[in-house]
Design a protein around this motif. Sequence first.
Motif, PDB file in Angstrom:
ATOM      1  N   GLY A   6      -4.528  98.621 -70.251  1.00 52.80           N
ATOM      2  CA  GLY A   6      -4.309  98.289 -71.506  1.00 52.80           C
ATOM      3  C   GLY A   6      -3.402  99.239 -72.063  1.00 52.80           C
TER       4      GLY A   6
ATOM      5  N   ILE B 252      -3.642  93.581 -73.016  1.00 55.21           N
ATOM      6  CA  ILE B 252      -4.898  93.714 -72.106  1.00 55.21           C
ATOM      7  C   ILE B 252      -4.342  93.061 -70.841  1.00 55.21           C
ATOM      8  CG2 ILE B 252      -7.288  93.084 -71.442  1.00 55.21           C
ATOM      9  CD1 ILE B 252      -7.665  92.794 -74.628  1.00 55.21           C
TER      10      ILE B 252
ATOM     11  N   ALA C 145     -11.454  94.738 -75.236  1.00 60.74           N
ATOM     12  CA  ALA C 145     -11.190  94.689 -73.828  1.00 60.74           C
ATOM     13  C   ALA C 145     -12.187  94.237 -73.092  1.00 60.74           C
ATOM     14  CB  ALA C 145     -10.618  96.020 -73.368  1.00 60.74           C
TER      15      ALA C 145
ATOM     16  N   PHE D  20     -10.644  94.159 -65.636  1.00 62.18           N
ATOM     17  CA  PHE D  20     -10.080  94.935 -66.490  1.00 62.18           C
ATOM     18  C   PHE D  20      -8.952  95.933 -65.645  1.00 62.18           C
ATOM     19  CE2 PHE D  20      -8.671  98.646 -69.139  1.00 62.18           C
ATOM     20  CZ  PHE D  20      -8.097  97.868 -70.241  1.00 62.18           C
TER      21      PHE D  20
ATOM     22  N   TYR E  25      -5.516  91.943 -67.132  1.00 62.21           N
ATOM     23  CA  TYR E  25      -6.859  91.731 -66.038  1.00 62.21           C
ATOM     24  C   TYR E  25      -6.694  90.965 -64.967  1.00 62.21           C
ATOM     25  CZ  TYR E  25      -7.312  87.663 -69.154  1.00 62.21           C
ATOM     26  OH  TYR E  25      -7.085  86.687 -70.131  1.00 62.21           O
TER      27      TYR E  25
END
Length: 118
Positions: A72, A18, A55, A69, A20
């Motif tokens: 991914g 992930i 997520a 975000f 972010y």
Amino acid sequence: MFLGFTCYSCGDKYEGEIMYRTTMLSYMINSIKTTHVDIEATSDQQVKIKFLTQATIYNNISPYTQTQFIKGTLFKNKKRIDYSLDQYTIDGINQSIKRITGYRNGYFNPYIQKKSPN
């Protein structure tokens, strides 16, 4: 001992990455972070759904940190799964993060949320 190792490696191992952007609200410092998560799933479809949920939830770090975000990546047995999120899904995850964090009181707790003033 060999039998135990053989049984452990029978199923597929799913992982996610992930990425972010975090903003520390007190200092307004931005940084981009990547986090690796293990995902328990039995199929590619199930891992995609669980990844989107993780997520969304994982991006709620603390009341003093705002997250967004970015992207991914999914892995199956250490190999990348050909799965890309479209911009609509990424925007949806970010909208969910805003809804979850909009009325929080402290750290994320899925069972105790402040009620919306509406």
